[in-house]
Scaffold this motif. Structure first.
Motif, mmCIF file in Angstrom:
data_model
loop_
_atom_site.group_PDB
_atom_site.id
_atom_site.type_symbol
_atom_site.label_atom_id
_atom_site.label_comp_id
_atom_site.label_asym_id
_atom_site.label_seq_id
_atom_site.Cartn_x
_atom_site.Cartn_y
_atom_site.Cartn_z
ATOM 1 N N VAL A 130 5.131 -1.410 30.278
ATOM 2 C CA VAL A 130 5.342 -1.203 28.844
ATOM 3 C C VAL A 130 6.824 -0.998 28.542
ATOM 4 C CG1 VAL A 130 3.026 -0.301 28.420
ATOM 5 C CG2 VAL A 130 4.880 1.283 29.016
ATOM 6 N N LEU A 131 7.660 -1.099 29.573
ATOM 7 C CA LEU A 131 9.110 -1.000 29.407
ATOM 8 C C LEU A 131 9.758 -1.796 30.537
ATOM 9 C CD1 LEU A 131 9.903 1.142 31.834
ATOM 10 C CD2 LEU A 131 9.377 2.821 30.109
ATOM 11 N N ASP A 132 11.057 -1.923 30.505
ATOM 12 C CA ASP A 132 11.782 -2.656 31.546
ATOM 13 C C ASP A 132 11.853 -1.773 32.793
ATOM 14 O OD1 ASP A 132 13.716 -3.768 33.259
ATOM 15 O OD2 ASP A 132 14.757 -4.712 31.571
ATOM 16 N N GLU A 133 11.037 -2.072 33.773
ATOM 17 C CA GLU A 133 10.952 -1.234 34.966
ATOM 18 C C GLU A 133 12.161 -1.406 35.884
ATOM 19 O OE1 GLU A 133 7.091 -1.154 36.824
ATOM 20 O OE2 GLU A 133 6.115 -0.777 34.896
ATOM 21 N N ASP A 134 12.845 -2.538 35.805
ATOM 22 C CA ASP A 134 14.087 -2.691 36.571
ATOM 23 C C ASP A 134 15.139 -1.713 36.055
ATOM 24 O OD1 ASP A 134 13.340 -4.743 38.427
ATOM 25 O OD2 ASP A 134 13.492 -6.211 36.806
ATOM 26 N N ASP A 135 15.254 -1.598 34.723
ATOM 27 C CA ASP A 135 16.189 -0.633 34.139
ATOM 28 C C ASP A 135 15.796 0.796 34.496
ATOM 29 O OD1 ASP A 135 17.839 -2.523 33.011
ATOM 30 O OD2 ASP A 135 17.060 -2.274 30.968
ATOM 31 N N ALA A 136 14.493 1.075 34.445
ATOM 32 C CA ALA A 136 14.030 2.424 34.793
ATOM 33 C C ALA A 136 14.380 2.742 36.243
ATOM 34 C CB ALA A 136 12.523 2.539 34.562
ATOM 35 N N ALA A 137 14.182 1.779 37.127
ATOM 36 C CA ALA A 137 14.492 1.996 38.545
ATOM 37 C C ALA A 137 15.979 2.280 38.737
ATOM 38 C CB ALA A 137 14.058 0.796 39.372
ATOM 39 N N LYS A 138 16.823 1.554 38.027
ATOM 40 C CA LYS A 138 18.269 1.798 38.119
ATOM 41 C C LYS A 138 18.593 3.205 37.631
ATOM 42 C CE LYS A 138 19.548 -3.017 37.530
ATOM 43 N NZ LYS A 138 19.942 -4.018 36.547
ATOM 44 N N THR A 139 18.010 3.589 36.512
ATOM 45 C CA THR A 139 18.250 4.920 35.940
ATOM 46 C C THR A 139 17.822 6.025 36.897
ATOM 47 O OG1 THR A 139 17.974 4.082 33.698
ATOM 48 C CG2 THR A 139 17.678 6.451 34.006
ATOM 49 N N TRP A 140 16.702 5.845 37.569
ATOM 50 C CA TRP A 140 16.148 6.865 38.452
ATOM 51 C C TRP A 140 16.615 6.691 39.901
ATOM 52 C CZ3 TRP A 140 12.543 10.833 37.184
ATOM 53 C CH2 TRP A 140 12.220 10.905 35.836
ATOM 54 N N GLY A 141 17.414 5.668 40.191
ATOM 55 C CA GLY A 141 17.934 5.459 41.548
ATOM 56 C C GLY A 141 16.899 4.983 42.537
ATOM 57 N N VAL A 142 16.007 4.114 42.091
ATOM 58 C CA VAL A 142 14.912 3.632 42.935
ATOM 59 C C VAL A 142 15.073 2.138 43.179
ATOM 60 C CG1 VAL A 142 12.399 3.233 42.977
ATOM 61 C CG2 VAL A 142 13.316 5.401 42.128
ATOM 62 N N THR A 143 14.839 1.709 44.405
ATOM 63 C CA THR A 143 14.832 0.287 44.743
ATOM 64 C C THR A 143 13.397 -0.199 44.699
ATOM 65 O OG1 THR A 143 16.740 0.567 46.183
ATOM 66 C CG2 THR A 143 15.407 -1.428 46.512
ATOM 67 N N TRP A 151 6.361 9.446 34.335
ATOM 68 C CA TRP A 151 7.351 9.307 33.264
ATOM 69 C C TRP A 151 8.300 8.117 33.411
ATOM 70 C CZ3 TRP A 151 6.321 11.250 28.841
ATOM 71 C CH2 TRP A 151 5.581 12.427 28.743
ATOM 72 N N PRO A 152 8.828 7.795 34.585
ATOM 73 C CA PRO A 152 9.820 6.711 34.640
ATOM 74 C C PRO A 152 9.311 5.367 34.114
ATOM 75 C CG PRO A 152 9.815 7.941 36.697
ATOM 76 C CD PRO A 152 8.645 8.430 35.893
ATOM 77 N N VAL A 153 7.995 5.113 34.276
ATOM 78 C CA VAL A 153 7.443 3.824 33.823
ATOM 79 C C VAL A 153 6.425 4.006 32.695
ATOM 80 C CG1 VAL A 153 7.858 2.689 36.027
ATOM 81 C CG2 VAL A 153 5.649 3.818 35.629
ATOM 82 N N ARG A 154 6.332 5.222 32.164
ATOM 83 C CA ARG A 154 5.356 5.557 31.122
ATOM 84 C C ARG A 154 3.944 5.196 31.562
ATOM 85 N NH1 ARG A 154 6.317 7.350 26.335
ATOM 86 N NH2 ARG A 154 4.586 6.236 25.399
ATOM 87 N N ASP A 179 6.376 10.452 44.293
ATOM 88 C CA ASP A 179 5.881 11.252 43.161
ATOM 89 C C ASP A 179 6.970 11.531 42.130
ATOM 90 O OD1 ASP A 179 7.232 12.995 44.960
ATOM 91 O OD2 ASP A 179 6.227 14.708 44.041
ATOM 92 N N LEU A 180 8.048 10.784 42.185
ATOM 93 C CA LEU A 180 9.163 10.972 41.255
ATOM 94 C C LEU A 180 8.683 10.814 39.809
ATOM 95 C CD1 LEU A 180 12.260 11.394 41.078
ATOM 96 C CD2 LEU A 180 12.478 8.910 41.092
ATOM 97 N N GLY A 181 8.895 11.832 39.010
ATOM 98 C CA GLY A 181 8.529 11.773 37.597
ATOM 99 C C GLY A 181 7.057 11.978 37.313
ATOM 100 N N LEU A 182 6.287 12.472 38.287
ATOM 101 C CA LEU A 182 4.850 12.698 38.092
ATOM 102 C C LEU A 182 4.621 14.077 37.482
ATOM 103 C CD1 LEU A 182 1.877 11.796 38.622
ATOM 104 C CD2 LEU A 182 2.058 13.045 40.788
#
Length: 157
Positions: free
Chosen positions: A138-151, A34-37, A84-87
């Motif tokens: 298919v989306l801004d993965e840097d923004d998704a990482a910030k939202t989900w707290g992932v480096t 889900w985090p990166v579709r 497995d975050l968001g799997l």
């Protein structure tokens, strides 16, 4: 979607497929990241068990442990950053005819072709051939990482 008179449920909604509801039978499934579709379509003799093994593999990738820790590629690199975050795994079909290996493989191939042509999902299907959209965001993965707290250390690799 229908292929070879088998209907595939392509209506995926986040949070609507808990592991407890996954069948322990033959079928075709789709893992959604889900985090990166992201999507990964596969076949299994036990979808419930397959999901558990994949969760374990993704967690070990994040920890840098296990026999496959040196793997690279869009899905492996994603797992190194996200685990497995968001799997979530969705059953596409458990039609009894899918017990036949040849039919199950043909359905998987057709769904992989569909995944290569669509543009709404990041395609993590790269086992039979490397599709043109393999691992393309298919989306801004840097923004998704910030939202989900992932480096992100590996995903861009």
């Amino acid at each position: 979607m229908i292929f070879n008179d088998i209907e595939f449920n392509m209506d995926w909604r986040q949070g609507s497929s808990p592991r407890e509801t996954l069948p322990r039978s033959y079928g075709v499934y789709c893992e959604i990241v889900w985090p990166v579709r992201g999507i990964r379509i596969g076949i299994s003799k036990n979808i419930w068990g397959r999901h558990g093994r994949h969760v374990s593999w993704m967690r070990s990738m994040k920890k840098g442990t296990g026999s496959r820790a040196n793997r690279s590629g869009p899905l492996a690199n994603h797992a190194k950053d996200w685990g497995d975050l968001g799997l979530e795994t969705f059953t596409l079909s458990t039609d009894p005819r899918l017990q036949e290996d040849e039919l199950r493989f043909a359905c998987e191939t057709e769904l992989h072709r569909w995944a290569e042509e669509q543009t709404d999902w990041k395609n993590f299907n790269g086992e039979k051939w490397i599709p043109t959209n393999y691992g393309k965001p298919v989306l801004d993965e840097d923004d998704a990482a910030k939202t989900w707290g992932v480096t992100l250390n590996w995903t861009r690799g």
